[in-house]
Design an enzyme around this catalytic site. Structure first.
Site, PDB file in Angstrom:
ATOM      1  NE  ARG A 271     -53.057 -64.689   3.061  1.00 18.74           N
ATOM      2  CZ  ARG A 271     -52.457 -64.513   4.235  1.00 18.74           C
ATOM      3  NH1 ARG A 271     -51.918 -65.541   4.851  1.00 18.74           N
ATOM      4  NH2 ARG A 271     -52.420 -63.342   4.805  1.00 18.74           N
TER       5      ARG A 271
ATOM      6  CE  LYS B 110     -30.775 -58.623   6.794  1.00 11.94           C
ATOM      7  NZ  LYS B 110     -31.367 -57.312   6.515  1.00 11.94           N
TER       8      LYS B 110
ATOM      9  CG  HIS C  88     -28.652 -57.261  -0.667  1.00  6.12           C
ATOM     10  ND1 HIS C  88     -29.151 -57.096   0.593  1.00  6.12           N
ATOM     11  CD2 HIS C  88     -28.285 -56.028  -1.080  1.00  6.12           C
ATOM     12  CE1 HIS C  88     -29.101 -55.819   0.921  1.00  6.12           C
ATOM     13  NE2 HIS C  88     -28.577 -55.139  -0.079  1.00  6.12           N
TER      14      HIS C  88
ATOM     15  CE  LYS D  10     -24.762 -53.788  -1.475  1.00  2.99           C
ATOM     16  NZ  LYS D  10     -25.705 -52.893  -2.137  1.00  2.99           N
TER      17      LYS D  10
ATOM     18  CD  GLU E 199     -29.231 -48.274   4.971  1.00  2.00           C
ATOM     19  OE1 GLU E 199     -29.943 -48.582   4.009  1.00  2.00           O
ATOM     20  OE2 GLU E 199     -29.389 -48.724   6.107  1.00  2.00           O
TER      21      GLU E 199
ATOM     22  CG  ASP F 173     -31.868 -54.242   9.114  1.00  2.00           C
ATOM     23  OD1 ASP F 173     -32.499 -55.127   8.518  1.00  2.00           O
ATOM     24  OD2 ASP F 173     -31.648 -53.112   8.622  1.00  2.00           O
TER      25      ASP F 173
ATOM     26  CG  HIS G 231     -25.971 -56.536   4.864  1.00  2.00           C
ATOM     27  ND1 HIS G 231     -26.326 -57.689   4.215  1.00  2.00           N
ATOM     28  CD2 HIS G 231     -27.099 -55.795   4.934  1.00  2.00           C
ATOM     29  CE1 HIS G 231     -27.620 -57.636   3.911  1.00  2.00           C
ATOM     30  NE2 HIS G 231     -28.113 -56.500   4.349  1.00  2.00           N
TER      31      HIS G 231
ATOM     32  CE  LYS H 200     -32.374 -48.975   8.321  1.00  2.00           C
ATOM     33  NZ  LYS H 200     -31.853 -49.278   6.990  1.00  2.00           N
TER      34      LYS H 200
END
Ligand code: BG6
Length: 489
Positions: A51, A153, A183, A187, A221, A240, A245, A336
């Site tokens: 946009r 995703k 993704h 890897k 993470e 998530d 994953h 996380k």
């Protein structure tokens, strides 16, 4: 060893959401690297569509900045010719101001893409736009046999929404034309998992509950949710990370050998694993939410909602109910703001059935560790005699194969997951993409766990920033007489 780069056929790629974060961080820098490697050649068009008011010159500038920012450390192979390479790459770029739900921009976009060539449409946009984009592409005649779409995703937030998305895109594209990205499958080490299992005789005979005590999958993470609070608080670690994953890693570790390394053969086997998963009871799962530490704000503060019950950490015990795995639990955890950024799969073998050595030589089990990041490699823990005098004392040492050491730094400079996956889209290879039924089966399993939390009104436990997660997660394994591996890079 010199890696072979096989150029892909020239193509037209449209990036819907072409000015978004993913395009900036991953897609454009990734395409540039493939161009530098000689994989993208000839008359190629890469068209950003979004946009934002911008012209093609502006988009080339945008891409140049993204490449400068996110390609650091990855020199173009052409060395000193980097500016020339960049110029040649940027010349492939075009931009169209587009209204996904209206008419603006579509005729121009149609003119820019060429029928009869490979045309890939990358939907790097909110999932609610997947259906309308697919329909518009079809209605204005931009879909033929060589057209394909790439979707990102989150693919839905539960089984029902995933089914709706599948239905919406399937109206205009066949399953062979749909590339659902996870993704993690791009890897390097994740693919190596299949090479290790199915390219060596050594492991497969031992790959079952007779010899494997348990398997641990960790994706830890250090980062928090950053500025993604809006999305993340509606998702949580389960949606998530776990649903996609970690589930994919579990599938690759647990699946039966496919007859061929072909898309449907591989995906059929992965689907069987998901369908063989037992439901997870409340005693098998622990959820956590990180606290702040003075320097860094806690989860609640970041999402601005004291009552949020969303988890930033989840650990669970899964069981794959089939002949191969009956009796071998799979422990999965992700979170996380943990101690270190590290992702690994540890296959923990059983102890030898009988020890011929003295009691004080200790008990030792072999562990095969597949390290996904930050340093990709494979390590096999073996037991040897402690060197020197002092009798027969045993010690565990790693047989370590760091890819960077074994292959040399250049060879181990693997393409980023996105680079590889986009090239697979152009080549028409769906092996590393999720099929619709796989995604739905993963949601069915995940939904039941999330529903359970909701029904019981359960709130996540807290854990300290920089820790290994909530203490109860340790108990999840202690109860079984096992321990998590230390989270360390
Ligand atoms: C994404 C998640 O899919 O994967 C993020 O949405 C997460 O929350 C990321 O940080 C992790 O990816 P990687 O490749 O950095 O391990």
């Amino acid at each position: 060893m010199v890696s072979r780069v096989i150029p892909v056929e020239p193509f037209d790629l449209v990036i819907f959401g072409g000015t978004g974060d993913l395009a900036r961080r991953k897609i454009l820098p990734g395409l540039f690297r493939r161009f530098c490697a000689g994989q993208i050649q000839g008359d190629v068009r890469i068209i950003g569509a979004a946009r934002a008011e911008m012209d093609t010159e502006g988009y080339r500038q945008f891409a140049a900045e993204a490449i400068a920012e996110f390609n650091q450390g990855h020199d173009c192979d052409h060395g000193e010719d980097q500016p020339a390479s960049l110029k040649a790459f940027l010349a492939m770029l075009h931009y169209v101001v587009l209204d996904a739900l209206g008419d603006e921009g579509w005729p121009k976009l149609k003119d820019l893409t060429r029928p009869g060539r490979i045309r890939a449409y990358y939907f790097s946009v909110a999932p609610r736009l997947f259906g309308p984009l697919a329909e518009k592409l079809h209605d204005i005649g931009m879909v033929d046999d060589k057209a394909r779409i790439v979707v990102e995703k989150p693919f839905g937030r539960d089984l029902q929404s995933a089914k709706e998305l599948n239905r919406a895109i399937a109206t205009h594209f066949s399953e062979e034309q749909i590339y659902r990205i996870d993704h993690y499958l791009g890897k390097e080490t994740v693919q190596n998992l299949m090479a290790i299992r199915f390219g060596n005789l050594l492991f497969e005979p031992l790959w079952n509950s007779q010899y494997i005590d348990h398997i641990q999958i960790t994706v830890a993470e250090v980062v928090g949710i950053g500025t993604r609070g809006d999305y993340y608080d509606r998702a949580g670690a389960m949606r998530d990370m776990m649903q996609n994953h970690l589930m994919q890693l579990l599938c690759l570790i647990a699946m039966e050998p496919p007859a061929k390394f072909k898309p449907d053969a591989v995906r059929d086997e992965k689907l069987k694993v998901i369908r063989a998963l037992d439901p997870v009871g409340p005693e098998d799962v622990v959820r956590g939410q990180y606290e702040g530490n003075g320097e860094r704000p806690g989860y609640i503060h970041q999402v601005g909602n004291r009552d949020t019950k969303t988890e930033s950490y989840v650990a669970l015990r899964a069981r794959v109910s089939n002949w191969r795995w009956a009796g071998t639990p799979f422990y999965l955890r992700t979170g996380k703001r943990l101690r270190e950024r590290t992702s690994e799969i540890a296959v923990v073998f059983k102890d030898a059935p009988h020890s011929i050595f003295d009691e004080d030589s200790g008990r030792h089990s072999n562990i095969l560790t597949i390290k996904l990041q930050p340093n990709e490699g494979i390590e096999l823990g073996v037991t040897i005699k402690e060197p020197g005098p002092g009798g027969m004392r045993l010690v565990d040492v790693p047989l370590d194969m760091s890819f960077a050491e074994a292959l040399g730094p250049e060879e181990a400079d693997f393409p980023d997951a996105y680079e590889r996956l986009i090239m697979d889209v152009i080549r028409g290879n769906q092996t590393l993409f999720m099929r619709g039924d796989e995604v739905e089966a993963a949601w069915a399993w995940t939904d039941a766990i999330i529903e359970g939390w909701k029904d019981r009104g359960e709130a996540p436990l807290t854990y300290a920033t920089g820790s290994s997660g909530p203490d109860d997660a340790l108990m999840l394994m202690h109860r079984d007489g096992r321990r998590w591996r230390e989270i360390k890079a």
